[in-house]
Write a protein that holds these residues in place. Structure first.
Motif, PDB file in Angstrom:
ATOM      1  N   GLU A   1       0.870  -1.092   0.072  1.00 15.21           N
ATOM      2  CA  GLU A   1      -0.029  -0.009   0.200  1.00 15.21           C
ATOM      3  C   GLU A   1       0.991   1.329   0.065  1.00 15.21           C
ATOM      4  O   GLU A   1       0.480   2.146  -0.566  1.00 15.21           O
ATOM      5  N   GLY A   2       2.027   1.125   0.839  1.00 17.25           N
ATOM      6  CA  GLY A   2       2.934   2.213   0.800  1.00 17.25           C
ATOM      7  C   GLY A   2       3.526   2.537  -0.796  1.00 17.25           C
ATOM      8  O   GLY A   2       3.654   3.549  -1.263  1.00 17.25           O
ATOM      9  N   PHE A   3       3.805   1.403  -1.532  1.00 17.83           N
ATOM     10  CA  PHE A   3       4.242   1.587  -2.783  1.00 17.83           C
ATOM     11  C   PHE A   3       3.178   2.237  -3.635  1.00 17.83           C
ATOM     12  O   PHE A   3       3.618   3.082  -4.470  1.00 17.83           O
ATOM     13  N   ILE A   4       1.840   1.753  -3.533  1.00 20.43           N
ATOM     14  CA  ILE A   4       0.937   2.357  -4.508  1.00 20.43           C
ATOM     15  C   ILE A   4       0.769   3.780  -4.004  1.00 20.43           C
ATOM     16  O   ILE A   4       0.662   4.492  -5.221  1.00 20.43           O
ATOM     17  N   LYS A   5       0.822   4.299  -2.732  1.00 21.78           N
ATOM     18  CA  LYS A   5       0.619   5.748  -2.567  1.00 21.78           C
ATOM     19  C   LYS A   5       1.957   6.561  -2.776  1.00 21.78           C
ATOM     20  O   LYS A   5       1.787   7.691  -3.254  1.00 21.78           O
ATOM     21  N   ASP A   6       3.128   5.959  -2.551  1.00 21.29           N
ATOM     22  CA  ASP A   6       4.285   6.687  -2.516  1.00 21.29           C
ATOM     23  C   ASP A   6       5.047   6.537  -3.845  1.00 21.29           C
ATOM     24  O   ASP A   6       6.013   7.566  -4.270  1.00 21.29           O
ATOM     25  N   GLY A   7       4.954   5.508  -4.527  1.00 22.98           N
ATOM     26  CA  GLY A   7       5.672   5.009  -5.696  1.00 22.98           C
ATOM     27  C   GLY A   7       7.068   4.351  -5.577  1.00 22.98           C
ATOM     28  O   GLY A   7       7.578   4.338  -6.477  1.00 22.98           O
TER      29      GLY A   7
ATOM     30  N   SER B   1       4.627  10.996  -6.914  1.00 25.94           N
ATOM     31  CA  SER B   1       4.522  11.671  -8.653  1.00 25.94           C
ATOM     32  C   SER B   1       4.077  10.840  -9.373  1.00 25.94           C
ATOM     33  O   SER B   1       3.694  11.236 -10.527  1.00 25.94           O
ATOM     34  N   HIS B   2       4.356   9.401  -9.287  1.00 26.33           N
ATOM     35  CA  HIS B   2       3.921   8.529 -10.310  1.00 26.33           C
ATOM     36  C   HIS B   2       2.316   8.449 -10.578  1.00 26.33           C
ATOM     37  O   HIS B   2       1.934   7.927 -11.496  1.00 26.33           O
ATOM     38  N   LEU B   3       1.557   9.073  -9.451  1.00 29.89           N
ATOM     39  CA  LEU B   3       0.068   9.010  -9.851  1.00 29.89           C
ATOM     40  C   LEU B   3      -0.389  10.099 -10.733  1.00 29.89           C
ATOM     41  O   LEU B   3      -1.546  10.086 -11.349  1.00 29.89           O
ATOM     42  N   TYR B   4       0.524  10.972 -11.197  1.00 33.55           N
ATOM     43  CA  TYR B   4       0.354  12.346 -11.949  1.00 33.55           C
ATOM     44  C   TYR B   4       0.681  12.012 -13.221  1.00 33.55           C
ATOM     45  O   TYR B   4       0.409  12.987 -14.267  1.00 33.55           O
ATOM     46  N   VAL B   5       1.486  10.882 -13.662  1.00 31.71           N
ATOM     47  CA  VAL B   5       1.952  10.730 -15.064  1.00 31.71           C
ATOM     48  C   VAL B   5       0.924   9.947 -15.776  1.00 31.71           C
ATOM     49  O   VAL B   5       0.810  10.382 -17.109  1.00 31.71           O
ATOM     50  N   PRO B   6       0.079   9.022 -15.175  1.00 36.81           N
ATOM     51  CA  PRO B   6      -0.702   8.304 -16.175  1.00 36.81           C
ATOM     52  C   PRO B   6      -1.534   9.019 -16.973  1.00 36.81           C
ATOM     53  O   PRO B   6      -1.776   8.865 -18.215  1.00 36.81           O
ATOM     54  N   GLU B   7      -2.241  10.064 -16.692  1.00 34.63           N
ATOM     55  CA  GLU B   7      -3.245  10.821 -17.451  1.00 34.63           C
ATOM     56  C   GLU B   7      -2.529  11.636 -18.582  1.00 34.63           C
ATOM     57  O   GLU B   7      -3.334  11.883 -19.592  1.00 34.63           O
ATOM     58  N   PHE B   8      -1.248  11.940 -18.373  1.00 35.69           N
ATOM     59  CA  PHE B   8      -0.526  12.567 -19.604  1.00 35.69           C
ATOM     60  C   PHE B   8      -0.155  11.491 -20.646  1.00 35.69           C
ATOM     61  O   PHE B   8       0.065  11.836 -21.858  1.00 35.69           O
ATOM     62  N   LEU B   9       0.215  10.274 -20.154  1.00 32.77           N
ATOM     63  CA  LEU B   9       0.684   9.196 -21.078  1.00 32.77           C
ATOM     64  C   LEU B   9      -0.666   8.674 -21.773  1.00 32.77           C
ATOM     65  O   LEU B   9      -0.441   8.104 -23.075  1.00 32.77           O
TER      66      LEU B   9
ATOM     67  N   ALA C   1      -0.011  -2.076 -11.672  1.00 34.27           N
ATOM     68  CA  ALA C   1      -1.118  -1.650 -12.311  1.00 34.27           C
ATOM     69  C   ALA C   1      -2.160  -0.949 -11.448  1.00 34.27           C
ATOM     70  O   ALA C   1      -2.928   0.175 -12.127  1.00 34.27           O
ATOM     71  N   ARG C   2      -2.284  -1.187 -10.112  1.00 31.65           N
ATOM     72  CA  ARG C   2      -3.206  -0.440  -9.335  1.00 31.65           C
ATOM     73  C   ARG C   2      -2.862   0.932  -9.164  1.00 31.65           C
ATOM     74  O   ARG C   2      -3.787   1.629  -9.096  1.00 31.65           O
ATOM     75  N   ALA C   3      -1.422   1.229  -8.918  1.00 29.84           N
ATOM     76  CA  ALA C   3      -1.236   2.451  -8.847  1.00 29.84           C
ATOM     77  C   ALA C   3      -1.290   3.580 -10.181  1.00 29.84           C
ATOM     78  O   ALA C   3      -1.751   4.691 -10.253  1.00 29.84           O
ATOM     79  N   ILE C   4      -1.148   2.624 -11.399  1.00 30.81           N
ATOM     80  CA  ILE C   4      -1.418   3.369 -12.620  1.00 30.81           C
ATOM     81  C   ILE C   4      -3.094   3.725 -12.662  1.00 30.81           C
ATOM     82  O   ILE C   4      -3.643   4.821 -13.093  1.00 30.81           O
ATOM     83  N   VAL C   5      -3.977   2.768 -12.572  1.00 28.91           N
ATOM     84  CA  VAL C   5      -5.384   2.911 -12.343  1.00 28.91           C
ATOM     85  C   VAL C   5      -5.532   4.205 -11.429  1.00 28.91           C
ATOM     86  O   VAL C   5      -6.548   4.922 -11.438  1.00 28.91           O
ATOM     87  N   ALA C   6      -4.995   3.969 -10.212  1.00 32.10           N
ATOM     88  CA  ALA C   6      -5.317   4.923  -9.208  1.00 32.10           C
ATOM     89  C   ALA C   6      -4.980   6.449  -9.601  1.00 32.10           C
ATOM     90  O   ALA C   6      -5.869   7.283  -9.537  1.00 32.10           O
ATOM     91  N   GLY C   7      -4.125   6.583 -10.443  1.00 32.92           N
ATOM     92  CA  GLY C   7      -3.655   7.759 -11.019  1.00 32.92           C
ATOM     93  C   GLY C   7      -4.605   8.219 -12.129  1.00 32.92           C
ATOM     94  O   GLY C   7      -4.853   9.487 -11.871  1.00 32.92           O
ATOM     95  N   LEU C   8      -5.050   7.524 -13.096  1.00 35.13           N
ATOM     96  CA  LEU C   8      -6.001   7.850 -13.934  1.00 35.13           C
ATOM     97  C   LEU C   8      -7.408   8.154 -13.161  1.00 35.13           C
ATOM     98  O   LEU C   8      -8.090   9.077 -13.809  1.00 35.13           O
ATOM     99  N   GLU C   9      -7.760   7.402 -12.258  1.00 39.44           N
ATOM    100  CA  GLU C   9      -9.128   7.711 -11.380  1.00 39.44           C
ATOM    101  C   GLU C   9      -8.805   9.226 -10.784  1.00 39.44           C
ATOM    102  O   GLU C   9      -9.964   9.849 -10.820  1.00 39.44           O
ATOM    103  N   MET C  10      -7.888   9.391 -10.187  1.00 38.23           N
ATOM    104  CA  MET C  10      -7.385  10.409  -9.558  1.00 38.23           C
ATOM    105  C   MET C  10      -7.657  11.932 -10.616  1.00 38.23           C
ATOM    106  O   MET C  10      -8.299  12.962 -10.222  1.00 38.23           O
ATOM    107  N   ALA C  11      -7.280  11.543 -11.648  1.00 41.71           N
ATOM    108  CA  ALA C  11      -7.157  12.619 -12.987  1.00 41.71           C
ATOM    109  C   ALA C  11      -8.741  12.954 -13.237  1.00 41.71           C
ATOM    110  O   ALA C  11      -9.130  14.021 -13.437  1.00 41.71           O
ATOM    111  N   ALA C  12      -9.578  11.710 -13.526  1.00 42.89           N
ATOM    112  CA  ALA C  12     -10.970  11.883 -13.790  1.00 42.89           C
ATOM    113  C   ALA C  12     -11.687  12.573 -12.850  1.00 42.89           C
ATOM    114  O   ALA C  12     -12.758  13.071 -13.099  1.00 42.89           O
ATOM    115  N   GLN C  13     -11.120  12.642 -11.478  1.00 39.53           N
ATOM    116  CA  GLN C  13     -12.348  13.136 -10.340  1.00 39.53           C
ATOM    117  C   GLN C  13     -11.701  14.695 -10.119  1.00 39.53           C
ATOM    118  O   GLN C  13     -12.362  15.303  -9.433  1.00 39.53           O
ATOM    119  N   ALA C  14     -10.655  15.107 -10.979  1.00 42.35           N
ATOM    120  CA  ALA C  14      -9.966  16.278 -10.451  1.00 42.35           C
ATOM    121  C   ALA C  14     -10.932  17.358 -11.217  1.00 42.35           C
ATOM    122  O   ALA C  14     -11.733  17.161 -12.157  1.00 42.35           O
TER     123      ALA C  14
END
Length: 255
Positions: free
Chosen positions: A6-12, A155-163, A242-255
């Protein structure tokens, strides 16, 4: 005991302390110095040391043992998935040596590339095709004064939306795939003792630092841990990467 998923998913990133033993680390340093001697860089000539030397030609059991230590293979299984990552990690072909120097590092904030055509730039896509993790293996002790790698936490959570708009083909990996405000996030430096390893999400934003005000060269390897076929990002892939990538995409969709 496994890694903090869980720390990996949150912190990268996660840190595996003492992943490989001191004897293996020392043998790796010996082989690195032997290569440096062949380049005219002597251990007993610190006044003639360059600022940096990159080595991509080392083979040998110590490097294989370091990258394939049981604590790490267990972590690869946990973060990528058993049977999904490619064995034979080329730690000796991704060695970075930073010598004491005030000189500015030659790389800024970036993410790692995953794949590339012969002679062309490295590329990446939102599924992280080809790359499962970035590993930072410490072959010697690294303190805050030794120009440690800087990781931007989360920071890894902010990259998927741009890719994502680049689709399966992806794009070159040297772009700034994040908002500038991401660089205001908390940072952590890859410090520790010989044998420690930082395992990082492929999309974590990181940079070299400077100056190196210590007294000894900082010797690390930063190999890719390759993954077969990348990750699914439709929610069906249980791998923490993969879960972290999906979390990033969901975070962007909710922004």
């Amino acid at each position: 005991m496994g890694v903090d998923v869980e720390g990996f998913i949150k912190d990268g990133y996660v840190v595996v302390r003492g992943a490989f033993d001191q004897a293996t680390a020392a043998h790796c340093r010996e082989l690195i110095w032997a290569e440096l001697h062949g380049r005219g860089i002597g251990e007993d000539q610190p006044t003639a040391w360059p600022a940096h030397s990159h080595i991509d030609s080392l083979d040998g059991e110590p490097f294989t043992a370091a990258a394939g230590a049981p604590a790490l293979t267990t972590a690869y299984d946990e973060l990528i998935g058993a049977g999904r990552w490619t064995r034979g990690i080329d730690a000796g072909r991704a060695v970075s040596v930073r010598f004491p120097s005030p000189e500015r590092a030659n790389s800024g904030y970036h993410i790692e590339g995953s794949y590339g055509a012969a002679g062309g730039p490295y590329r990446c896509n939102v599924r992280s095709r080809g790359r499962g993790l970035l590993a930072l293996l410490l072959f010697g002790d690294v303190g805050p004064q030794d120009a440690p790698t800087r990781l931007v936490s989360g920071s890894h959570l902010y990259v998927p939306e741009f890719l994502a708009p680049y689709g399966e083909d992806g794009t070159v990996s040297d772009g700034c795939y994040w908002r500038p405000s991401v660089l205001c996030r908390p940072v952590v430096h890859a410090t520790g003792q010989a044998g420690d390893v930082f395992l990082c999400h492929p999309f974590i934003v990181h940079t070299a630092t400077w100056p190196h005000t210590g007294t000894a060269p900082r010797m690390i390897a930063q190999p890719a841990v390759h993954v077969r076929d990348g990750f699914a990002i439709d929610g069906s892939d249980s791998a923490p990467v993969a879960r972290a990538i999906v979390a990033g995409l969901e975070m962007a969709a909710q922004a």
